[in-house]
Design a protein around this motif. Structure first.
Motif, PDB file in Angstrom:
ATOM      1  N   ILE A   7     -67.402  38.848  18.399  1.00  0.00           N
ATOM      2  CA  ILE A   7     -67.406  37.395  18.558  1.00  0.00           C
ATOM      3  C   ILE A   7     -66.885  37.021  19.934  1.00  0.00           C
ATOM      4  N   LEU A   8     -67.634  36.172  20.610  1.00  0.00           N
ATOM      5  CA  LEU A   8     -67.197  35.573  21.870  1.00  0.00           C
ATOM      6  C   LEU A   8     -67.311  34.070  21.681  1.00  0.00           C
ATOM      7  N   PHE A   9     -66.558  33.318  22.447  1.00  0.00           N
ATOM      8  CA  PHE A   9     -66.740  31.874  22.356  1.00  0.00           C
ATOM      9  C   PHE A   9     -66.484  31.225  23.708  1.00  0.00           C
ATOM     10  N   LEU A  10     -67.197  30.148  23.926  1.00  0.00           N
ATOM     11  CA  LEU A  10     -67.005  29.321  25.113  1.00  0.00           C
ATOM     12  C   LEU A  10     -66.112  28.171  24.683  1.00  0.00           C
ATOM     13  N   HIS A  11     -65.214  27.752  25.546  1.00  0.00           N
ATOM     14  CA  HIS A  11     -64.334  26.634  25.196  1.00  0.00           C
ATOM     15  C   HIS A  11     -63.931  25.866  26.441  1.00  0.00           C
ATOM     16  N   VAL A  50     -64.638  31.612  28.819  1.00  0.00           N
ATOM     17  CA  VAL A  50     -65.129  32.461  27.734  1.00  0.00           C
ATOM     18  C   VAL A  50     -63.984  33.354  27.275  1.00  0.00           C
ATOM     19  N   SER A  51     -63.932  33.596  25.971  1.00  0.00           N
ATOM     20  CA  SER A  51     -62.860  34.430  25.433  1.00  0.00           C
ATOM     21  C   SER A  51     -63.359  35.155  24.188  1.00  0.00           C
ATOM     22  N   SER A  52     -62.652  36.229  23.839  1.00  0.00           N
ATOM     23  CA  SER A  52     -62.933  36.899  22.564  1.00  0.00           C
ATOM     24  C   SER A  52     -61.661  36.959  21.730  1.00  0.00           C
ATOM     25  N   ASP A  53     -60.619  36.298  22.214  1.00  0.00           N
ATOM     26  CA  ASP A  53     -59.322  36.352  21.548  1.00  0.00           C
ATOM     27  C   ASP A  53     -59.263  35.314  20.426  1.00  0.00           C
ATOM     28  N   VAL A  93     -56.810  32.488  20.589  1.00  0.00           N
ATOM     29  CA  VAL A  93     -57.233  31.395  21.465  1.00  0.00           C
ATOM     30  C   VAL A  93     -58.171  30.470  20.699  1.00  0.00           C
ATOM     31  N   LEU A  94     -59.027  31.062  19.875  1.00  0.00           N
ATOM     32  CA  LEU A  94     -59.961  30.249  19.087  1.00  0.00           C
ATOM     33  C   LEU A  94     -59.188  29.292  18.179  1.00  0.00           C
ATOM     34  N   GLN A  95     -58.127  29.792  17.550  1.00  0.00           N
ATOM     35  CA  GLN A  95     -57.300  28.933  16.694  1.00  0.00           C
ATOM     36  C   GLN A  95     -56.680  27.799  17.507  1.00  0.00           C
ATOM     37  N   LEU A  96     -56.201  28.149  18.687  1.00  0.00           N
ATOM     38  CA  LEU A  96     -55.577  27.163  19.568  1.00  0.00           C
ATOM     39  C   LEU A  96     -56.595  26.088  19.946  1.00  0.00           C
ATOM     40  N   VAL A  97     -57.776  26.521  20.337  1.00  0.00           N
ATOM     41  CA  VAL A  97     -58.828  25.587  20.740  1.00  0.00           C
ATOM     42  C   VAL A  97     -59.169  24.677  19.565  1.00  0.00           C
ATOM     43  N   ARG A  98     -59.291  25.301  18.400  1.00  0.00           N
ATOM     44  CA  ARG A  98     -59.693  24.561  17.217  1.00  0.00           C
ATOM     45  C   ARG A  98     -58.651  23.515  16.830  1.00  0.00           C
ATOM     46  N   ASN A  99     -57.379  23.835  17.077  1.00  0.00           N
ATOM     47  CA  ASN A  99     -56.310  22.919  16.681  1.00  0.00           C
ATOM     48  C   ASN A  99     -55.921  21.942  17.783  1.00  0.00           C
ATOM     49  N   THR A 100     -56.623  21.972  18.888  1.00  0.00           N
ATOM     50  CA  THR A 100     -56.344  21.045  19.984  1.00  0.00           C
ATOM     51  C   THR A 100     -57.445  19.997  19.968  1.00  0.00           C
ATOM     52  N   SER A 101     -57.046  18.741  19.887  1.00  0.00           N
ATOM     53  CA  SER A 101     -58.080  17.711  19.739  1.00  0.00           C
ATOM     54  C   SER A 101     -58.913  17.602  21.010  1.00  0.00           C
ATOM     55  N   ASP A 102     -60.124  17.134  20.856  1.00  0.00           N
ATOM     56  CA  ASP A 102     -61.055  16.907  21.973  1.00  0.00           C
ATOM     57  C   ASP A 102     -61.464  18.178  22.698  1.00  0.00           C
ATOM     58  N   GLN A 103     -61.294  19.334  22.073  1.00  0.00           N
ATOM     59  CA  GLN A 103     -61.742  20.556  22.731  1.00  0.00           C
ATOM     60  C   GLN A 103     -63.112  20.945  22.203  1.00  0.00           C
ATOM     61  N   GLU A 104     -63.977  21.305  23.122  1.00  0.00           N
ATOM     62  CA  GLU A 104     -65.296  21.741  22.699  1.00  0.00           C
ATOM     63  C   GLU A 104     -65.318  23.263  22.692  1.00  0.00           C
ATOM     64  N   TYR A 105     -66.016  23.826  21.731  1.00  0.00           N
ATOM     65  CA  TYR A 105     -66.171  25.275  21.719  1.00  0.00           C
ATOM     66  C   TYR A 105     -67.476  25.637  21.024  1.00  0.00           C
ATOM     67  N   LYS A 106     -67.913  26.861  21.275  1.00  0.00           N
ATOM     68  CA  LYS A 106     -69.172  27.330  20.707  1.00  0.00           C
ATOM     69  C   LYS A 106     -69.015  28.825  20.455  1.00  0.00           C
ATOM     70  N   LEU A 107     -69.430  29.256  19.266  1.00  0.00           N
ATOM     71  CA  LEU A 107     -69.214  30.642  18.840  1.00  0.00           C
ATOM     72  C   LEU A 107     -70.471  31.486  18.992  1.00  0.00           C
ATOM     73  N   PHE A 108     -70.293  32.699  19.462  1.00  0.00           N
ATOM     74  CA  PHE A 108     -71.422  33.604  19.684  1.00  0.00           C
ATOM     75  C   PHE A 108     -71.163  34.969  19.076  1.00  0.00           C
ATOM     76  N   LEU A 109     -72.228  35.593  18.622  1.00  0.00           N
ATOM     77  CA  LEU A 109     -72.178  37.015  18.282  1.00  0.00           C
ATOM     78  C   LEU A 109     -72.980  37.729  19.359  1.00  0.00           C
ATOM     79  N   GLY A 110     -72.348  38.673  20.030  1.00  0.00           N
ATOM     80  CA  GLY A 110     -73.047  39.437  21.059  1.00  0.00           C
ATOM     81  C   GLY A 110     -73.178  38.687  22.376  1.00  0.00           C
ATOM     82  N   HIS A 111     -73.702  39.404  23.370  1.00  0.00           N
ATOM     83  CA  HIS A 111     -73.946  38.789  24.677  1.00  0.00           C
ATOM     84  C   HIS A 111     -75.164  39.446  25.319  1.00  0.00           C
TER      85      HIS A 111
END
Length: 184
Positions: free
Chosen positions: A82-86, A103-106, A109-127
């Motif tokens: 899993i990778l994600f853009l944020h 971009v991150s795979s941590d 960090v995904l939890q942090l992004v998700r719990n921070t308001s007004d943050q955009e993110y997108k989840l990916f499998l593979g690259h």
């Protein structure tokens, strides 16, 4: 020193003659690019049947994140990763692509992004990956259109329109390139 004109933070947009099913009508954000090659994420190929993470992760919050969000296929390399853009700024476990997007795979960090308001993110499998000089050759060959990345498109909600919007933003009429022969 970086001899390559880096395409980092650019979109490459596939032309209609590209018939590879994975890369047909794709817009890829180039996350890394130097003399050794390139790495990017396809931003407009949604994984329709959502992958279930319930068995693999014990983290309920994380499972919820995956199940609440669309997943995208970032490319054919390491498709179980899993990778994600944020859009969170200055996070150590992330690689900045632009001032606004990293971009991150941590997963923390995904939890942090998700719990921070007004943050955009997108989840990916593979690259998607290119070896040394390969992306440059494909571009010279006329496989891809190049464009500076547009944040709104990266996180665009309507996946089906991303490719058309990207092509149109270059001032190109789709119909004009539908018959584009492509050099082979």
């Amino acid at each position: 020193n970086n001899k390559v004109n880096t395409l980092k933070n650019h979109f490459i947009i596939s032309l209609p003659h590209m018939k590879d099913p994975l890369f047909e009508s794709t817009v890829i954000l180039i996350c890394e690019h130097d003399e050794n090659g390139a790495m990017g994420l396809i931003i407009n190929k949604e994984i329709k049947n959502n992958v279930s993470f319930s068995n693999t992760e014990n983290d309920k919050e994380l499972i919820k994140t995956f199940n609440d969000n669309k997943l995208f296929i970032g490319g054919p390399v390491l498709t179980d990763r899993i990778l994600f853009l944020h859009s969170l700024k200055k996070i150590p476990e992330s690689i900045p692509i632009s001032k606004e997007v990293s971009v991150s795979s941590d997963l923390n960090v995904l939890q942090l992004v998700r719990n921070t308001s007004d943050q955009e993110y997108k989840l990916f499998l593979g690259h998607s990956g290119w070896s040394q000089g390969q992306l440059e050759r494909e571009i010279e060959n006329g496989d891809w259109l190049l464009q500076k990345s547009i944040n709104s498109l990266i996180f665009e909600k309507s996946t089906d329109h991303i490719w058309h919007i990207a092509v149109n933003s270059l001032g190109i009429e789709i119909n004009d390139i539908m018959n584009y022969p492509g050099k082979s």
